[in-house]
Scaffold this motif. Structure first.
Motif, PDB file in Angstrom:
ATOM      1  N   ILE A 299      -5.037  10.024  -0.334  1.00  0.00           N
ATOM      2  CA  ILE A 299      -3.911  10.400  -1.198  1.00  0.00           C
ATOM      3  C   ILE A 299      -4.133  11.772  -1.829  1.00  0.00           C
ATOM      4  CG2 ILE A 299      -2.470   9.688  -3.146  1.00  0.00           C
ATOM      5  CD1 ILE A 299      -3.324   6.803  -2.599  1.00  0.00           C
ATOM      6  N   LEU A 300      -5.350  12.024  -2.272  1.00  0.00           N
ATOM      7  CA  LEU A 300      -5.633  13.319  -2.896  1.00  0.00           C
ATOM      8  C   LEU A 300      -5.348  14.458  -1.915  1.00  0.00           C
ATOM      9  CD1 LEU A 300      -8.960  12.448  -4.775  1.00  0.00           C
ATOM     10  CD2 LEU A 300      -6.727  12.894  -5.820  1.00  0.00           C
ATOM     11  N   GLU A 301      -5.802  14.293  -0.682  1.00  0.00           N
ATOM     12  CA  GLU A 301      -5.571  15.354   0.305  1.00  0.00           C
ATOM     13  C   GLU A 301      -4.095  15.543   0.603  1.00  0.00           C
ATOM     14  OE1 GLU A 301      -9.424  16.040   3.152  1.00  0.00           O
ATOM     15  OE2 GLU A 301      -7.532  15.443   4.083  1.00  0.00           O
ATOM     16  N   ALA A 302      -3.388  14.428   0.737  1.00  0.00           N
ATOM     17  CA  ALA A 302      -1.948  14.538   0.999  1.00  0.00           C
ATOM     18  C   ALA A 302      -1.236  15.166  -0.191  1.00  0.00           C
ATOM     19  CB  ALA A 302      -1.371  13.161   1.315  1.00  0.00           C
ATOM     20  N   ALA A 303      -1.697  14.840  -1.387  1.00  0.00           N
ATOM     21  CA  ALA A 303      -1.087  15.421  -2.587  1.00  0.00           C
ATOM     22  C   ALA A 303      -1.286  16.931  -2.612  1.00  0.00           C
ATOM     23  CB  ALA A 303      -1.668  14.776  -3.839  1.00  0.00           C
TER      24      ALA A 303
ATOM     25  N   ARG B 122       0.842  -1.208   0.000  1.00  0.00           N
ATOM     26  CA  ARG B 122       0.000   0.000   0.000  1.00  0.00           C
ATOM     27  C   ARG B 122       0.870   1.248   0.000  1.00  0.00           C
ATOM     28  NH1 ARG B 122       0.411  -1.861   5.088  1.00  0.00           N
ATOM     29  NH2 ARG B 122       1.208  -0.280   6.515  1.00  0.00           N
ATOM     30  N   PRO B 123       0.336   2.334  -0.558  1.00  0.00           N
ATOM     31  CA  PRO B 123       1.065   3.606  -0.535  1.00  0.00           C
ATOM     32  C   PRO B 123       1.152   4.119   0.904  1.00  0.00           C
ATOM     33  CG  PRO B 123      -0.770   3.665  -2.098  1.00  0.00           C
ATOM     34  CD  PRO B 123      -0.936   2.435  -1.280  1.00  0.00           C
ATOM     35  N   VAL B 124       2.274   4.731   1.234  1.00  0.00           N
ATOM     36  CA  VAL B 124       2.423   5.288   2.581  1.00  0.00           C
ATOM     37  C   VAL B 124       2.690   6.793   2.575  1.00  0.00           C
ATOM     38  CG1 VAL B 124       3.134   3.132   3.678  1.00  0.00           C
ATOM     39  CG2 VAL B 124       4.851   4.578   2.575  1.00  0.00           C
ATOM     40  N   ALA B 125       3.112   7.322   1.431  1.00  0.00           N
ATOM     41  CA  ALA B 125       3.377   8.761   1.370  1.00  0.00           C
ATOM     42  C   ALA B 125       3.302   9.211  -0.084  1.00  0.00           C
ATOM     43  CB  ALA B 125       4.759   9.085   1.946  1.00  0.00           C
ATOM     44  N   VAL B 126       3.092  10.512  -0.272  1.00  0.00           N
ATOM     45  CA  VAL B 126       2.975  11.038  -1.628  1.00  0.00           C
ATOM     46  C   VAL B 126       3.651  12.402  -1.726  1.00  0.00           C
ATOM     47  CG1 VAL B 126       0.737  12.174  -1.221  1.00  0.00           C
ATOM     48  CG2 VAL B 126       1.371  11.466  -3.537  1.00  0.00           C
TER      49      VAL B 126
ATOM     50  N   ALA C 233       3.238  22.659  -0.416  1.00  0.00           N
ATOM     51  CA  ALA C 233       4.508  22.743   0.312  1.00  0.00           C
ATOM     52  C   ALA C 233       5.704  22.537  -0.610  1.00  0.00           C
ATOM     53  CB  ALA C 233       4.513  21.712   1.435  1.00  0.00           C
ATOM     54  N   GLY C 234       5.506  22.688  -1.912  1.00  0.00           N
ATOM     55  CA  GLY C 234       6.639  22.622  -2.834  1.00  0.00           C
ATOM     56  C   GLY C 234       7.138  21.220  -3.111  1.00  0.00           C
ATOM     57  N   GLY C 235       6.288  20.234  -2.909  1.00  0.00           N
ATOM     58  CA  GLY C 235       6.649  18.886  -3.324  1.00  0.00           C
ATOM     59  C   GLY C 235       7.188  17.995  -2.224  1.00  0.00           C
ATOM     60  N   GLU C 236       7.051  18.409  -0.964  1.00  0.00           N
ATOM     61  CA  GLU C 236       7.606  17.533   0.091  1.00  0.00           C
ATOM     62  C   GLU C 236       6.764  16.271   0.214  1.00  0.00           C
ATOM     63  OE1 GLU C 236       7.634  19.747   3.759  1.00  0.00           O
ATOM     64  OE2 GLU C 236       5.606  19.139   4.257  1.00  0.00           O
ATOM     65  N   MET C 237       7.399  15.209   0.672  1.00  0.00           N
ATOM     66  CA  MET C 237       6.747  13.916   0.823  1.00  0.00           C
ATOM     67  C   MET C 237       5.803  13.980   2.032  1.00  0.00           C
ATOM     68  SD  MET C 237       6.668  10.979  -0.766  1.00  0.00           S
ATOM     69  CE  MET C 237       8.062  10.794  -1.891  1.00  0.00           C
ATOM     70  N   VAL C 238       4.544  13.686   1.825  1.00  0.00           N
ATOM     71  CA  VAL C 238       3.549  13.780   2.900  1.00  0.00           C
ATOM     72  C   VAL C 238       3.012  12.381   3.223  1.00  0.00           C
ATOM     73  CG1 VAL C 238       1.278  14.687   3.532  1.00  0.00           C
ATOM     74  CG2 VAL C 238       2.885  16.105   2.221  1.00  0.00           C
ATOM     75  N   THR C 239       3.032  12.039   4.494  1.00  0.00           N
ATOM     76  CA  THR C 239       2.566  10.720   4.937  1.00  0.00           C
ATOM     77  C   THR C 239       1.043  10.631   4.836  1.00  0.00           C
ATOM     78  OG1 THR C 239       4.423  10.603   6.437  1.00  0.00           O
ATOM     79  CG2 THR C 239       2.590   9.098   6.866  1.00  0.00           C
ATOM     80  N   LEU C 240       0.567   9.457   4.444  1.00  0.00           N
ATOM     81  CA  LEU C 240      -0.872   9.284   4.214  1.00  0.00           C
ATOM     82  C   LEU C 240      -1.607   8.895   5.490  1.00  0.00           C
ATOM     83  CD1 LEU C 240      -0.770   7.190   0.912  1.00  0.00           C
ATOM     84  CD2 LEU C 240      -0.974   9.668   1.178  1.00  0.00           C
TER      85      LEU C 240
ATOM     86  N   TYR D 197       2.290  15.943 -11.293  1.00  0.00           N
ATOM     87  CA  TYR D 197       2.983  14.671 -11.140  1.00  0.00           C
ATOM     88  C   TYR D 197       2.887  14.235  -9.680  1.00  0.00           C
ATOM     89  CZ  TYR D 197       5.008  16.286 -15.524  1.00  0.00           C
ATOM     90  OH  TYR D 197       5.175  16.748 -16.800  1.00  0.00           O
ATOM     91  N   LEU D 198       2.477  13.011  -9.467  1.00  0.00           N
ATOM     92  CA  LEU D 198       2.427  12.449  -8.121  1.00  0.00           C
ATOM     93  C   LEU D 198       3.441  11.318  -8.025  1.00  0.00           C
ATOM     94  CD1 LEU D 198      -1.402  12.009  -7.374  1.00  0.00           C
ATOM     95  CD2 LEU D 198       0.000  14.057  -7.286  1.00  0.00           C
ATOM     96  N   THR D 199       4.182  11.287  -6.938  1.00  0.00           N
ATOM     97  CA  THR D 199       5.061  10.149  -6.666  1.00  0.00           C
ATOM     98  C   THR D 199       4.617   9.515  -5.357  1.00  0.00           C
ATOM     99  OG1 THR D 199       6.884  11.359  -7.692  1.00  0.00           O
ATOM    100  CG2 THR D 199       7.449   9.401  -6.416  1.00  0.00           C
ATOM    101  N   LEU D 200       4.221   8.253  -5.433  1.00  0.00           N
ATOM    102  CA  LEU D 200       3.758   7.536  -4.240  1.00  0.00           C
ATOM    103  C   LEU D 200       4.868   6.610  -3.759  1.00  0.00           C
ATOM    104  CD1 LEU D 200       0.249   6.426  -5.560  1.00  0.00           C
ATOM    105  CD2 LEU D 200       0.674   8.135  -3.804  1.00  0.00           C
ATOM    106  N   GLN D 201       5.173   6.683  -2.487  1.00  0.00           N
ATOM    107  CA  GLN D 201       6.048   5.664  -1.885  1.00  0.00           C
ATOM    108  C   GLN D 201       5.177   4.519  -1.394  1.00  0.00           C
ATOM    109  OE1 GLN D 201       8.289   7.379   1.293  1.00  0.00           O
ATOM    110  NE2 GLN D 201       9.870   8.225  -0.058  1.00  0.00           N
ATOM    111  N   LEU D 202       5.524   3.308  -1.748  1.00  0.00           N
ATOM    112  CA  LEU D 202       4.789   2.159  -1.220  1.00  0.00           C
ATOM    113  C   LEU D 202       5.538   1.611  -0.007  1.00  0.00           C
ATOM    114  CD1 LEU D 202       3.682   0.309  -4.476  1.00  0.00           C
ATOM    115  CD2 LEU D 202       2.793   2.373  -3.414  1.00  0.00           C
ATOM    116  N   ASN D 203       4.848   0.857   0.820  1.00  0.00           N
ATOM    117  CA  ASN D 203       5.464   0.322   2.034  1.00  0.00           C
ATOM    118  C   ASN D 203       6.557  -0.701   1.726  1.00  0.00           C
ATOM    119  OD1 ASN D 203       3.628  -1.515   1.034  1.00  0.00           O
ATOM    120  ND2 ASN D 203       3.047  -2.318   3.033  1.00  0.00           N
ATOM    121  N   THR D 204       6.632  -1.160   0.491  1.00  0.00           N
ATOM    122  CA  THR D 204       7.645  -2.154   0.115  1.00  0.00           C
ATOM    123  C   THR D 204       8.911  -1.528  -0.455  1.00  0.00           C
ATOM    124  OG1 THR D 204       6.697  -2.196  -2.094  1.00  0.00           O
ATOM    125  CG2 THR D 204       5.893  -3.840  -0.530  1.00  0.00           C
ATOM    126  N   GLY D 205       8.919  -0.210  -0.610  1.00  0.00           N
ATOM    127  CA  GLY D 205      10.067   0.439  -1.233  1.00  0.00           C
ATOM    128  C   GLY D 205       9.841   0.723  -2.709  1.00  0.00           C
TER     129      GLY D 205
END
Lengths: 353, 353, 353, 353
Positions: D332-336, D192-196, D342-349, D213-221
């Protein structure tokens, strides 16, 4: 029959609830020019299924009932080609305007009979050559007839895909009416096919051609070639129209660049006098101009076709794809069958007056 | 002439430094089986230009000098077709093995003379049908001949692009040798063309066909159709081979999916008995299987062709595209020209023994 | 060193006979402006293999010998990035002009040292950003800088394919120099990247990013985004450049329509007030204009690059892709690595004077 | 409310006759599981226009009337996102099952409120993530979850086209729900995605991102990347899913090869030790296997979605795209949005239980 003039919508009935009928039903329903009264099919349950459970349109299996309805001004026929003569003739004799799914009839003689009958009664007879009403073909027609391409040199049309192998007709009669009606539609005044040769292969033991090639000789010396094929795993719908000034490519499956117009100037050279670099330079000179892809509106062809039917009825002037255009297509189909049977010999076409 | 057996590289000379010659020069240079001795061209400055300023290969305008060189075992001819007979005959008579650019000769009779001469002298005669050595065509040959496709029903080949309108030959003689040699190459044992019909259009006042269509009848009832065109602004190189079990599509311009093999089972139904949904379901049933795109290695065809030439010389067995295959292609080209002149009538092919 | 002025060709040596060196060898050989003297590689047998058995160019493993040759005016370096500083510095100190394969050096600091050294000695330092010399990119540069597109809003570049996973660098350092040098090349005066964020994934346990995304902030508020990927089974090389007046699409794998320019007018509407038909009409209004695909000549980029190197040497003016452009690319690569390590934070770029 | 069990069709009303409502109307009408009772829109003339002149379905502007109808078991909501909470809550409180057009609600908190309400009342809450019901995505889900691809490494999704610039939401909220719901749908259990992180550009002065552009980090790397764009003149809808064993490419605009599965084995080598030929050989080894394009049935996704809604209502088990999946997309939409600001910082879901 009631008058079709004035503001009242034209009353219409669709006959045939098979493959094509539902499209006519949908488009007549969404046209303000028409009021759909009936959907008629020998199998009334099929008609009911097409209408669905929420429709106020009447279903019937009885054509007589439909033709007797004074609120019905026009009949749209989407039954097998073998029945077109009978149904259309009855409708014309009942004073109804008639739209017929392609091909106009099963034979040239039958088609001619329909044209004659409609002429005598002053009724509209129109053939539903749907492709002629696509934004792409309407634009091609403008470009070809306005002289943008220069003199027409060749036309190459490919329409291949997996298709249903039909029991009663071969691939030429099934698919080539599309290409033939488009060619009939876009050719400039005075340019017309005069003969056709056809080659084909069965391919699956169907007892009729499933892959076929038509070569049309035009009266100007140009040629048109058509490849129709029910057995191709890939779908191609591409037409190239080569003119003395420009060449047009219509790729109907490329929504971004459906039409592309290329400038071209050709040089006649002696390659053996050239090195590889020079040779390449010369080939490049063919494409000295830019390619332009004209913007097209997205509009359902059937919607435009239905409106053309309405206009033809109201004004009394022939539709863009009137009975005679349907007859010209039949002339080629019949000659193609004759050529196919004779091993590909060139067969002269009947002239439609 | 010196022996070509043993470990010594085969001495080779290229004759003709025009369009194709440089490719032969490059490939003979990079093959360990050959030692390139000469590049010969009537215009010696053109030969020198091709070799460049850093080469140790000798340039000459004198074919006699080349043929007299005992270190030259083989001659590769890349001159205009009209000169093939003379150059190749001289080379064979000097005891050299011969590779000839397609077409093998300017006429069937001339080609037959070359085959006969090579036979009599026990020398290798090979035609450079380059496409037959592409990884795609080699794979197609395997698939067709191993029966993977089932019985062959039709073959459709399109080779169109802007091309140089040539002074001496029409588009059939320029481009169709590619398709015809490929067909000759991939057809299974016992399957062969027996007649051809050709239609064409000039298109630019070039005095010869610039757009042409060939229809080949095969002895099995199958057909092969070829569209060659110098005037198309879009480049298409697609061949469809329809068999009773599978259909193969070769799109040479699609590097990701150059070959695609489709399963297909065709159903012969009566469409008028079906509703729209059923009709769609049946059409879908054609594509019940998956499509498979076999992985192909990337390898320059000319490199494989050059190696085949070396192997044929060393072993004395006929090359995959030997003189006879070149002759079979000439038989079709000549018959096509005859058909074109006669308005497209089906012309029976000469048989090559 | 000998003078590079006058009519004498510029003496050049290529250092590095690996992947890229042979392309330089071939292009220097075919350029009249240069005389190729040496091919140098630590593995002399590799150098000999590249030259082949028919070349008069000298092979050597000894760079000192090359730099001592007074007939050598320029050095072209195609060795691994980690060696660029050492080789280029030696060459500059020996008074040779220098061409370096991308990236200019292994770090920004090393690149800066090279630029400085070349400046001090008045020698040409050029980076082989080959893509900048393709006909497509040269045309894009004209279109963007002449204002044809209007103000630049976004640039999106995708460069994905199966690629060799490299031992020493990640996919950003391997592939993104192409996109970054192109962006550097086409941006109008005064528009420049100011910060970069990078995200990536390893994908195969390679120990470095095999898939990566870069987002560049430009000083105008526009953004540029790059997707580079070694693991994609499909090859995509497409760049979209969106401007206020027009949008340009460069699809490098589509030879027929490599460049396409679209007009566009955007409407800001409230969709909830619209029906489906109106909504569609509005979307269509975006594409009111035609698409134009400018004709491009076919010309090998490396050939143009080599000529630019010759011109820069002869005239003393900076090449289109001089050392400073190589340095600007390095600034972004380094910042991208820093961002990648920091989980994608936006990193400000070093300014190149 | 009346029971939804037994053989009686489920009574349903559609609320919202704008862009999407007509599609729901059509599909509920053609489903045997449902009986469409009402089409409700604040603008009753719009509702009437959608129903057309031949329908027996009732139009109304009064939601209260609809909710009071005991024959209505379920409500399908196709109104702007800002109204979802109010309308859906009213419907749930009236004891109706609810289907909501994507996104589930305007905020995560509102979506959570709906999920909670439906849970408490034991009613079906479903989000119309239509793409999840396409034959392609259903097949992708099977392939990914069955382990056919191996471990998931990256997912890259591009959804770009000219689109209507909306007044109230940006391109992320408009288009990314499609990609996010597909990702949610196909990811295997436990992944599952953990941050975006999100980056975007306005592009037309619309006051909100039109390119993002969205970049999602998944819990698996692994990572997932999404490109959404309203301003692209070309339409692209391609998703690549890279796994340790195979890579899947879904090109939704390629009807012949919508899905393609590639084998791949990757080699980690040192390129500087390789010549050009070896390098090429290694790259080829990536594609040693064939590509397979699985056959897909053609079936309208909305039809499958409507049936899933019916099944969920009848069985009481959660739909494939139930409220919680809608909520995960909202997270995810809200975190995005937060990341974008915030200029593209990684936000936890937010985690959805």
């Amino acid at each position: 029959m009631s008058s079709a003039s004035g503001e009242r919508p034209i009353g219409v009935a669709v006959v045939g609830a098979g493959y094509w009928g539902p499209n006519l039903v949908r488009n007549f329903q969404s046209s303000a020019a028409f009021r759909l009264r009936w959907l008629c099919d020998l199998d009334i349950s099929r008609a009911r299924r097409v209408l669905g459970e929420y429709s106020t349109v009447a279903a019937t299996a009885d054509l007589t009932e439909v033709l007797a309805d004074p609120d019905v001004d026009a009949i749209a026929i989407a039954t097998p080609a073998g029945t077109h003569l009978k149904v259309a003739l009855e409708a014309l004799r009942a004073g109804k305007h008639v739209l017929v799914e392609k091909p106009l009839a099963a034979t040239f003689a039958e088609g001619a009979q329909l044209v004659e009958e409609a002429d005598r009664r002053g009724l509209t007879l129109m053939c539903d050559h749907t492709y002629c009403y696509t934004p792409a073909v309407l634009r091609i027609r403008d470009l070809v007839r306005s002289g943008e391409l220069g003199e027409l040199h060749y036309l190459d049309s490919v329409r291949i895909n997996l298709g249903l192998v039909q029991r009663d007709i071969d691939v030429i009669w099934d698919l080539a009416p599309h290409d033939l009606s488009i060619i009939d539609h876009v050719l400039p005044e005075g340019v017309r096919p005069v003969a056709v040769a056809a080659h084909g292969a069965d391919g699956v033991g169907a007892g009729r051609a499933c892959v076929a090639y038509l070569t049309l000789q035009l009266n100007t010396g140009a040629i048109a070639h058509i490849h129709v094929n029910w057995l191709s795993p890939i779908k191609v719908r591409t037409t190239i129209i080569g003119g003395s000034k420009r060449t047009l490519v219509w790729d109907d499956l490329n929504p971004t660049t459906r039409l592309a117009m290329y400038d071209r100037g050709v040089d006649v050279s002696a390659p053996e006098e050239l090195g590889a670099d020079e040779r390449r330079d010369i080939m490049v000179s063919y494409r000295s101009g830019d390619m332009i892809a004209p913007a097209l509106v997205e509009r359902e062809a059937l919607r435009t076709m239905v409106e053309e039917f309405g206009t033809a009825i109201r004004t009394g002037s022939p539709a863009l794809t009137d009975g005679r255009s349907g007859l010209r297509v039949l002339a080629i189909l019949e000659a193609a069958s004759k050529s196919l049977a004779a091993g590909g010999e060139m067969v002269t076409l009947e002239v439609v007056k």
